[in-house]
Scaffold this motif. Structure first.
Motif, PDB file in Angstrom:
ATOM      1  N   SER A 200       0.860  -1.182   0.000  1.00  0.00           N
ATOM      2  CA  SER A 200       0.000   0.000   0.000  1.00  0.00           C
ATOM      3  C   SER A 200       0.895   1.229   0.000  1.00  0.00           C
ATOM      4  CB  SER A 200      -0.927   0.009   1.213  1.00  0.00           C
ATOM      5  OG  SER A 200      -0.185   0.041   2.407  1.00  0.00           O
ATOM      6  N   ARG A 201       0.506   2.193  -0.807  1.00  0.00           N
ATOM      7  CA  ARG A 201       1.250   3.450  -0.895  1.00  0.00           C
ATOM      8  C   ARG A 201       0.271   4.569  -0.594  1.00  0.00           C
ATOM      9  NH1 ARG A 201       2.531   6.671  -5.604  1.00  0.00           N
ATOM     10  NH2 ARG A 201       1.358   5.155  -6.795  1.00  0.00           N
ATOM     11  N   ILE A 202       0.728   5.542   0.151  1.00  0.00           N
ATOM     12  CA  ILE A 202      -0.133   6.667   0.526  1.00  0.00           C
ATOM     13  C   ILE A 202       0.535   7.958   0.093  1.00  0.00           C
ATOM     14  CG2 ILE A 202      -1.193   7.927   2.426  1.00  0.00           C
ATOM     15  CD1 ILE A 202      -1.354   5.253   3.936  1.00  0.00           C
ATOM     16  N   THR A 203      -0.218   8.780  -0.620  1.00  0.00           N
ATOM     17  CA  THR A 203       0.226  10.125  -0.959  1.00  0.00           C
ATOM     18  C   THR A 203      -0.450  11.054   0.030  1.00  0.00           C
ATOM     19  OG1 THR A 203       0.322   9.500  -3.279  1.00  0.00           O
ATOM     20  CG2 THR A 203       0.400  11.852  -2.777  1.00  0.00           C
ATOM     21  N   LEU A 204       0.346  11.783   0.795  1.00  0.00           N
ATOM     22  CA  LEU A 204      -0.196  12.627   1.862  1.00  0.00           C
ATOM     23  C   LEU A 204      -0.907  13.863   1.321  1.00  0.00           C
ATOM     24  CD1 LEU A 204       2.727  12.387   4.424  1.00  0.00           C
ATOM     25  CD2 LEU A 204       0.541  11.189   4.477  1.00  0.00           C
ATOM     26  N   PRO A 205      -1.818  14.424   2.112  1.00  0.00           N
ATOM     27  CA  PRO A 205      -2.533  15.632   1.703  1.00  0.00           C
ATOM     28  C   PRO A 205      -1.576  16.798   1.430  1.00  0.00           C
ATOM     29  CG  PRO A 205      -3.575  14.647   3.613  1.00  0.00           C
ATOM     30  CD  PRO A 205      -2.279  13.927   3.400  1.00  0.00           C
ATOM     31  N   GLU A 206      -1.974  17.653   0.493  1.00  0.00           N
ATOM     32  CA  GLU A 206      -1.177  18.834   0.168  1.00  0.00           C
ATOM     33  C   GLU A 206      -1.482  20.000   1.088  1.00  0.00           C
ATOM     34  OE1 GLU A 206      -1.958  19.486  -3.978  1.00  0.00           O
ATOM     35  OE2 GLU A 206      -0.666  17.825  -4.577  1.00  0.00           O
ATOM     36  N   SER A 207      -2.587  19.939   1.803  1.00  0.00           N
ATOM     37  CA  SER A 207      -2.987  21.018   2.705  1.00  0.00           C
ATOM     38  C   SER A 207      -1.928  21.227   3.786  1.00  0.00           C
ATOM     39  CB  SER A 207      -4.322  20.675   3.368  1.00  0.00           C
ATOM     40  OG  SER A 207      -4.541  21.465   4.511  1.00  0.00           O
ATOM     41  N   PRO A 208      -1.366  22.442   3.895  1.00  0.00           N
ATOM     42  CA  PRO A 208      -0.365  22.706   4.934  1.00  0.00           C
ATOM     43  C   PRO A 208      -0.890  22.428   6.345  1.00  0.00           C
ATOM     44  CG  PRO A 208      -0.384  24.488   3.338  1.00  0.00           C
ATOM     45  CD  PRO A 208      -1.562  23.608   3.026  1.00  0.00           C
ATOM     46  N   ALA A 209      -2.156  22.736   6.580  1.00  0.00           N
ATOM     47  CA  ALA A 209      -2.735  22.510   7.912  1.00  0.00           C
ATOM     48  C   ALA A 209      -2.783  21.017   8.236  1.00  0.00           C
ATOM     49  CB  ALA A 209      -4.126  23.121   7.997  1.00  0.00           C
ATOM     50  N   VAL A 210      -3.176  20.197   7.257  1.00  0.00           N
ATOM     51  CA  VAL A 210      -3.247  18.755   7.478  1.00  0.00           C
ATOM     52  C   VAL A 210      -1.840  18.177   7.614  1.00  0.00           C
ATOM     53  CG1 VAL A 210      -4.006  16.545   6.521  1.00  0.00           C
ATOM     54  CG2 VAL A 210      -5.467  18.559   6.300  1.00  0.00           C
ATOM     55  N   GLN A 211      -0.909  18.619   6.772  1.00  0.00           N
ATOM     56  CA  GLN A 211       0.474  18.157   6.880  1.00  0.00           C
ATOM     57  C   GLN A 211       1.052  18.471   8.253  1.00  0.00           C
ATOM     58  OE1 GLN A 211       2.840  19.780   3.726  1.00  0.00           O
ATOM     59  NE2 GLN A 211       1.920  18.503   2.155  1.00  0.00           N
ATOM     60  N   SER A 212       0.808  19.671   8.725  1.00  0.00           N
ATOM     61  CA  SER A 212       1.308  20.087  10.035  1.00  0.00           C
ATOM     62  C   SER A 212       0.730  19.213  11.139  1.00  0.00           C
ATOM     63  CB  SER A 212       0.971  21.556  10.276  1.00  0.00           C
ATOM     64  OG  SER A 212       1.369  21.949  11.560  1.00  0.00           O
ATOM     65  N   LEU A 213      -0.557  18.953  11.080  1.00  0.00           N
ATOM     66  CA  LEU A 213      -1.215  18.115  12.090  1.00  0.00           C
ATOM     67  C   LEU A 213      -0.624  16.712  12.091  1.00  0.00           C
ATOM     68  CD1 LEU A 213      -3.602  17.571  14.118  1.00  0.00           C
ATOM     69  CD2 LEU A 213      -4.850  16.769  12.106  1.00  0.00           C
ATOM     70  N   LEU A 214      -0.464  16.129  10.911  1.00  0.00           N
ATOM     71  CA  LEU A 214       0.072  14.772  10.824  1.00  0.00           C
ATOM     72  C   LEU A 214       1.507  14.706  11.321  1.00  0.00           C
ATOM     73  CD1 LEU A 214      -1.416  13.639   7.389  1.00  0.00           C
ATOM     74  CD2 LEU A 214      -2.232  13.046   9.682  1.00  0.00           C
ATOM     75  N   GLU A 215       2.302  15.731  11.027  1.00  0.00           N
ATOM     76  CA  GLU A 215       3.686  15.763  11.489  1.00  0.00           C
ATOM     77  C   GLU A 215       3.779  15.963  13.003  1.00  0.00           C
ATOM     78  OE1 GLU A 215       5.655  18.756   9.131  1.00  0.00           O
ATOM     79  OE2 GLU A 215       5.404  17.575   7.292  1.00  0.00           O
ATOM     80  N   LYS A 216       2.974  16.878  13.539  1.00  0.00           N
ATOM     81  CA  LYS A 216       3.013  17.148  14.987  1.00  0.00           C
ATOM     82  C   LYS A 216       2.582  15.946  15.798  1.00  0.00           C
ATOM     83  CE  LYS A 216       2.367  22.130  14.769  1.00  0.00           C
ATOM     84  NZ  LYS A 216       1.429  23.242  14.962  1.00  0.00           N
ATOM     85  N   THR A 217       1.655  15.165  15.267  1.00  0.00           N
ATOM     86  CA  THR A 217       1.163  13.995  16.002  1.00  0.00           C
ATOM     87  C   THR A 217       2.007  12.758  15.748  1.00  0.00           C
ATOM     88  OG1 THR A 217      -0.383  13.480  14.211  1.00  0.00           O
ATOM     89  CG2 THR A 217      -1.223  14.816  16.049  1.00  0.00           C
ATOM     90  N   GLY A 218       2.980  12.867  14.828  1.00  0.00           N
ATOM     91  CA  GLY A 218       3.850  11.732  14.538  1.00  0.00           C
ATOM     92  C   GLY A 218       3.247  10.707  13.598  1.00  0.00           C
ATOM     93  N   VAL A 219       2.110  11.007  13.026  1.00  0.00           N
ATOM     94  CA  VAL A 219       1.420  10.055  12.165  1.00  0.00           C
ATOM     95  C   VAL A 219       2.155   9.824  10.851  1.00  0.00           C
ATOM     96  CG1 VAL A 219      -0.726   9.710  10.825  1.00  0.00           C
ATOM     97  CG2 VAL A 219      -0.837  10.490  13.190  1.00  0.00           C
TER      98      VAL A 219
END
Length: 100
Positions: free
Chosen positions: A77-96
């Motif tokens: 499975s391959r996942i392309t992450l969202p381009e939204s800066p807000a979503v990227q920031s949330l995923l990075e801050k939570t370690g996801v």
């Protein structure tokens, strides 16, 4: 509240699920149905999340469980992450991001 769009396509033995809009608890059943549909005939899968504008733990849980199910069946499975800066920031801050 933005609606979610989920589109499944098949190309060269790869299944792609494109998501856009809000992936949250209000759309969890819709997302779950599409993921289960893919698991009925598992294959290499690409989750294209570039168009996702918001995401919550309900959607993240479903994506993790889906990925685990594919891995257990020896599929990639391959996942392309969202381009939204807000979503990227949330995923990075939570370690996801390190698990996706």
């Amino acid at each position: 509240m933005a609606r979610v769009k989920l589109k499944v396509s098949h190309d060269n033995q790869i299944i792609t699920l494109r998501a856009s809009g809000d992936l949250n608890v209000q759309h969890a059943q819709q997302l779950k149905a599409k993921l289960l549909e893919i698991l009925e005939t598992p294959a290499e899968t690409h989750l294209a999340l570039e168009g996702v504008t918001s995401i919550d733990t309900a959607a993240i849980q479903l994506i993790f469980l889906f990925r685990k199910a594919l891995t257990n069946q020896n599929y990639i499975s391959r996942i392309t992450l969202p381009e939204s800066p807000a979503v990227q920031s949330l995923l990075e801050k939570t370690g996801v991001t390190k698990f996706l």
